[in-house]
Design an enzyme around this catalytic site. Structure first.
Site, mmCIF file in Angstrom:
data_model
loop_
_atom_site.group_PDB
_atom_site.id
_atom_site.type_symbol
_atom_site.label_atom_id
_atom_site.label_comp_id
_atom_site.label_asym_id
_atom_site.label_seq_id
_atom_site.Cartn_x
_atom_site.Cartn_y
_atom_site.Cartn_z
ATOM 1 N N GLU A 137 28.171 45.386 45.110
ATOM 2 C CA GLU A 137 28.796 44.284 44.347
ATOM 3 C C GLU A 137 29.611 43.490 45.368
ATOM 4 O O GLU A 137 29.305 42.347 45.660
ATOM 5 C CB GLU A 137 29.686 44.848 43.232
ATOM 6 C CG GLU A 137 30.416 43.773 42.427
ATOM 7 C CD GLU A 137 31.357 44.338 41.346
ATOM 8 O OE1 GLU A 137 31.644 45.564 41.382
ATOM 9 O OE2 GLU A 137 31.812 43.566 40.478
ATOM 10 N N HIS A 157 24.200 47.052 31.691
ATOM 11 C CA HIS A 157 25.429 47.124 32.508
ATOM 12 C C HIS A 157 26.559 46.515 31.687
ATOM 13 O O HIS A 157 26.762 45.300 31.686
ATOM 14 C CB HIS A 157 25.205 46.364 33.828
ATOM 15 C CG HIS A 157 26.348 46.449 34.792
ATOM 16 N ND1 HIS A 157 26.198 46.301 36.149
ATOM 17 C CD2 HIS A 157 27.680 46.661 34.603
ATOM 18 C CE1 HIS A 157 27.376 46.407 36.743
ATOM 19 N NE2 HIS A 157 28.303 46.621 35.815
ATOM 20 N N HIS A 211 30.577 47.656 30.388
ATOM 21 C CA HIS A 211 31.695 48.611 30.305
ATOM 22 C C HIS A 211 32.344 48.411 28.941
ATOM 23 O O HIS A 211 32.841 47.314 28.656
ATOM 24 C CB HIS A 211 32.713 48.332 31.406
ATOM 25 C CG HIS A 211 32.122 48.426 32.780
ATOM 26 N ND1 HIS A 211 32.229 49.556 33.564
ATOM 27 C CD2 HIS A 211 31.395 47.535 33.513
ATOM 28 C CE1 HIS A 211 31.618 49.348 34.724
ATOM 29 N NE2 HIS A 211 31.092 48.135 34.712
ATOM 30 N N ASP A 228 28.500 42.943 31.954
ATOM 31 C CA ASP A 228 29.533 43.697 32.684
ATOM 32 C C ASP A 228 30.804 43.907 31.850
ATOM 33 O O ASP A 228 30.946 44.964 31.223
ATOM 34 C CB ASP A 228 29.857 42.999 34.016
ATOM 35 C CG ASP A 228 30.396 43.940 35.077
ATOM 36 O OD1 ASP A 228 30.467 45.152 34.811
ATOM 37 O OD2 ASP A 228 30.745 43.468 36.179
ATOM 38 N N ASP A 229 31.722 42.939 31.871
ATOM 39 C CA ASP A 229 32.982 43.034 31.108
ATOM 40 C C ASP A 229 33.179 41.711 30.365
ATOM 41 O O ASP A 229 34.021 40.886 30.749
ATOM 42 C CB ASP A 229 34.160 43.274 32.068
ATOM 43 C CG ASP A 229 33.995 44.554 32.852
ATOM 44 O OD1 ASP A 229 34.198 45.631 32.281
ATOM 45 O OD2 ASP A 229 33.613 44.465 34.034
ATOM 46 N N HIS A 277 27.454 51.793 40.712
ATOM 47 C CA HIS A 277 27.761 50.449 41.189
ATOM 48 C C HIS A 277 27.681 50.505 42.722
ATOM 49 O O HIS A 277 28.309 51.376 43.349
ATOM 50 C CB HIS A 277 29.183 50.042 40.818
ATOM 51 C CG HIS A 277 29.377 49.635 39.388
ATOM 52 N ND1 HIS A 277 29.028 50.421 38.332
ATOM 53 C CD2 HIS A 277 29.901 48.500 38.846
ATOM 54 C CE1 HIS A 277 29.334 49.788 37.201
ATOM 55 N NE2 HIS A 277 29.874 48.631 37.487
HETATM 56 N N1 HPA Z 1 32.708 46.841 39.201
HETATM 57 C C1 HPA Z 1 33.416 47.947 39.414
HETATM 58 N N2 HPA Z 1 34.132 48.537 38.473
HETATM 59 C C2 HPA Z 1 34.150 47.999 37.266
HETATM 60 C C3 HPA Z 1 33.454 46.857 36.993
HETATM 61 C C4 HPA Z 1 32.685 46.254 37.998
HETATM 62 O O1 HPA Z 1 32.000 45.224 37.844
HETATM 63 N N3 HPA Z 1 33.704 46.578 35.690
HETATM 64 C C5 HPA Z 1 34.506 47.542 35.207
HETATM 65 N N4 HPA Z 1 34.791 48.413 36.169
HETATM 66 ZN ZN ZN Z 2 30.277 46.984 36.161
#
Ligand code: HPA
Ligand code: ZN
Length: 330
Positions: free
Chosen positions: A199, A16, A18, A277-278, A196
């Protein structure tokens, strides 16, 4: 060996991630300069100050702003190459990365520029240090299904490079069912699907992703514990949940790492693993996520081992490769 060393030296898969979320402020500034793009930050400290989010939407605003510096194929290459070098440094031997074409095509950047830059960097990493990878194209769920169909048609021209499709961006109010027809077409064209869900959104969104988008994995999924039936289903099917601890804290899904429900999910025998994630926005790459959640939840070596093994079990590698990597975790 202490647990931190064990985490650092073990082979890992990341599932996971991006790629736009690996844009470090330093690279953002150098690309802004190279491409003559104006950004709304004065300097790197200014950027870092802006990384104080209240929720998913407040993060996405900044994240889409940062992505504006990506213009040419070389920019996407440099971005992806920088992440590939992180993989090497962190012993991430396999990565399955997301990219968001609509973030770029809506600014007039061609789909080909985006995918070719990303793909060439990953191929170079594969050739030079044997990093294996899959590319998953995400649809932005705040946009409509028709916009999704446009990029899906583009993706069909790059089937050799794109393994699957996913769903990201603003979750609340944009349930998986909004994209039923789009995912049906992706499945008909043999793309693997993920999404996703859960979350910030309710367990119902996880059910929808499972039942109507036929996903092979749920990204995040941490809200599942609110629904006993769903936990039973996830435990029975072993559908993986790609959990991202530092992201969840930065976006205030949990108040702090000690409140994170990863250990509860492990105890319920759910197929969970840790991801970043990011990482450029959330304060750390994969090893930092693993090390910090281990400390916060007092995870045992056995728990950590399960997380690392699950990263391979949940990947889209073939069975032989999975077994090979798992045998190296000890
Ligand atoms: N959630 C939703 N969209 C996203 C995320 C995330 O964690 N990271 C980058 N786009
Ligand atoms: Zn994500």
């Amino acid at each position: 060996m202490n647990l931190e060393e064990f985490i650092k030296k073990s082979p890992k898969a990341e599932l996971h991630l991006h790629i736009e979320g690996t844009l470090e402020p330093e690279l953002m500034f150098s690309l802004a300069k190279r491409n003559n793009v104006e950004i709304s930050f004065k300097n790197i400290d200014d950027v870092k100050k802006a990384y104080n989010f209240n929720n998913l939407d407040s993060f996405l605003k900044i994240y889409y702003e940062g992505a504006k510096v990506l213009i040419n194929e070389k920019d996407f290459f440099d971005l992806t190459w920088a992440y590939a070098l992180k993989c090497k440094e962190e012993n991430i031997v396999h990565t399955e990365i997301f990219f968001d074409p609509q973030t770029h095509t809506d600014r007039g950047i061609s789909f080909d520029i985006v995918i070719n830059g990303i793909y060439k960097a990953l191929q170079k990493a594969k050739n030079e240090f044997n990093l294996s990878f899959k590319i998953i194209m995400c649809f932005l769920r705040h946009l409509d299904e028709d916009s999704g169909f446009k990029v899906l048609n583009q993706a069909l021209l790059h089937k050799d490079k794109i393994f699957g499709v996913g769903l990201d961006s603003s979750e609340t109010g944009n349930p998986p069912n909004k994209f039923k027809r789009l995912f049906k077409k992706a499945l008909e064209n043999n793309f693997v699907t993920v999404a996703h869900a859960g979350e910030e959104g309710p367990p119902e969104y996880i059910w929808e992703a499972l039942n109507h988008l036929s996903v092979k994995r749920i990204d995040h999924g941490v809200q599942c514990l609110k629904d006993h039936k769903l936990v039973e289903e996830l435990s029975k099917t072993q559908i993986p949940l790609t959990v991202c601890p530092l992201s969840n804290i930065k976006l205030r899904v949990f108040n702090n790492l000690k409140d994170h429900n990863l250990k509860k999910m492990l105890d319920k025998k759910l197929m969970v693993m840790v991801n970043s994630d990011d990482p450029a926005y959330f304060g750390g790459y994969l090893n930092k996520n693993l090390i910090e959640i281990q400390i916060a939840l007092n995870l045992s070596k056995e728990d950590v081992k399960i997380l690392l093994v699950n990263s391979f079990k949940s990947s889209f590698l073939n069975e032989k490769k999975k077994i090979e990597w798992i045998s190296k975790i000890s």
